[in-house]
Design an enzyme around this catalytic site. Structure first.
Site: not given
Ligand code: BG6
Length: 485
Positions: A46, A144, A174, A178, A212, A231, A236, A336
């Site tokens: 933008r 996402k 994503h 991996k 995480e 999330d 995932h 988290k």
């Molecule tokens: C994302 C989430 O899709 O994946 C994040 O929105 C998360 O909250 C992340 O931290 C984790 O991905 P990775 O590849 O670091 O395990």
């Protein structure tokens, strides 16, 4: 397969994902000589940066994040010469002129990567179409969050589907990019050893964990309206579960794999309010210590609502109602501010039926296969072996395969692989629309139940493995999470 010439258009081109992941991924592929010499990256935003100011931002934001391959002046100059900055308002159909001017005509492949909030997807697609920018040779990538419930996911599918055919739509998860996830496919379907054992008769349970150490950081605006279920779990973890549990697809072709995954999602046992309360634990982190450093409570993070009820941890026991999996618990867990950062799948086999040795069967650790996605990539098979020396005592040993040690070839980040696949037109590692809806459909009763329920997520101290109730959930079945065993 060599790529044909392309214009990669990044909506959200000055945003966090572009700077942290997409541009570094494209740089790495450029250095690997994967990109055609004239291929370009058109960053759309933008803000009315000029080209030079934008490149300065890329230089100061993105470049320092590239650790490997090391950035050389020559390679960086070649890479940045591909970047064009275009300023427009995504929602204003009349502002697309600069993009029209920047794009090259067919047969250059056009890839529109929408790294924007999902409420813009439909309008961007409409505006691209209204400006005549969608050709049969165009693709769209959706980042996402792909909706926040079933209705919004359906809406995204329907609206994007008005402009792009399903075969032109790349929904990114994503985790599917991996390395180890694809290695799981190789393990299951490239070896004769496992398939016969890969079923309820021999497998006792499966654990999938993505933990995480990180907190929510500066993403509170998004995260507090999302939570761990939306999330991480809906996408995932369920995708990993699909790869573990799917029937052998007839080939690696996109629809063969996606049909097999869809069948898993549709076979997940639906939760009722009662089974849900018994089988799902949600938590929220409080102040604690991670790596010896004091960290604040979720509710004290910048911009956190004081009374937030958003879960930062979820653990559940899921089941798949099929002949192969009936009765096998799949324990899923993500959070988290956990004790460690790791992503792994643990497949545990049953106890031996009878001991011929002078030790009870209970002293035999059941075989297990640990598939590690992060931090290191590897496979570990736990077996029983004889202790050397006199006598016949058996004890657990580990067979370890470290992918980095075994394969010296250079690694690829998930985004590098997925971007290459989009540019090649390879859909296998992307979710189909019906898969996305099936995942939301299964998760929705949980979301609805939590919305109506005014209880709070269970607090857990940052730097731990989550609430004690998560250990109790699996403990009820006489089991433990792997890190707690
Ligand atoms: C994302 C989430 O899709 O994946 C994040 O929105 C998360 O909250 C992340 O931290 C984790 O991905 P990775 O590849 O670091 O395990």
């Amino acid at each position: 397969m060599a790529l044909t010439d392309f214009d990669l258009v990044l909506f959200g081109g000055s945003g966090d994902l572009a700077m942290r992941k997409l541009l570094p991924a494209m740089y790495a592929r450029d250095v690997a000589n994967d990109l055609p010499p004239t291929a370009r990256i058109i960053c759309v935003g933008r803000q009315d940066y000029g080209q030079d100011a934008f490149l300065h931002t890329v230089e100061t934001t993105s470049r320092p994040l590239i650790k490997s391959p090391a950035v050389t002046a020559e390679a960086w100059a070649r890479f940045t010469a591909r970047i064009v900055y275009v300023s427009l308002s995504a929602t204003d159909v009349d502002s697309y002129g600069p993009l029209i001017n920047a794009l090259r005509p067919d047969p250059v492949t056009r890839v529109y990567y929408l790294a924007t909030p999902p409420h813009l997807f439909s309008q961007i697609c409409d505006n691209l179409a209204a400006n005549g920018l969608v050709t049969p040779n165009s693709r769209v990538v959706l980042e996402k969050p792909l909706g926040r419930d079933l209705a919004s996911a359906k809406q995204i599918n329907a609206e994007v589907g008005k402009v792009f055919a399903e075969s032109q739509i790349y929904r990114i998860d994503h985790y599917l990019g991996k390395e180890t996830v694809q290695n799981l496919l190789a393990l299951r379907f490239g070896n004769i050893l496992f398939e016969q054992l890969w079923r309820r008769e021999w497998i006792s349970d499966v654990q999938i964990t993505i933990a995480e150490k990180l907190g929510v950081g500066n993403r509170m605006g998004y995260y507090d309206t999302s939570g761990a279920l939306r999330d991480m779990l809906q996408n995932h973890l369920l995708q990993l579960l699909c790869i573990v549990a799917m029937e052998p697809p007839t080939s690696i072709a996109p629809d063969a794999v996606r049909d097999a995954k869809l069948q898993v999602l549709r076979s997940l046992k639906k939760f009722t309010p009662t089974t849900l309360a018994q089988n799902i634990v949600r938590g929220q982190y409080r102040a604690g210590h991670v790596d010896g450093k004091a960290v604040p409570s979720y509710r004290d993070e910048p911009d956190a609502p004081e009374q937030s009820r958003t879960e930062t941890f979820v653990a559940m026991k899921a089941e798949i109602d099929t002949w192969r999996w009936a009765g096998v618990p799949f324990y899923l867990r993500t959070g988290k501010r956990m004790a460690d950062s790791l992503a792994e799948i643990v497949v545990r086999f049953k106890h031996i039926p009878h001991s011929i040795f002078n030790q009870p069967t209970s002293s035999f650790q059941p075989n297990s296969l640990v598939i590690r996605l992060q931090p290191d990539e590897g496979l570990r098979m736990n077996l029983m072996a004889k202790t050397p020396g006199d006598g016949m005592r058996l004890k657990p040993v580990e067979l370890e395969l470290d992918f980095r040690e075994s394969f010296k070839s250079p690694r690829m980040d998930a985004y590098e692989r997925l971007l290459l696949d989009v540019l090649r037109g390879q859909l296998t590692l992307f979710m189909r629309g019906d898969e996305l809806e099936a995942a939301w459909e299964w998760v929705e009763p949980i979301l609805n139940n939590w919305e109506q329920d005014d209880t709070m997520p269970i607090p857990y101290a940052a730097g731990t493995w989550g609430p004690a109730a998560a250990s109790a959930l699996i403990g009820r079945d006489g089991l433990q999470w792997r890190e707690e065993a």
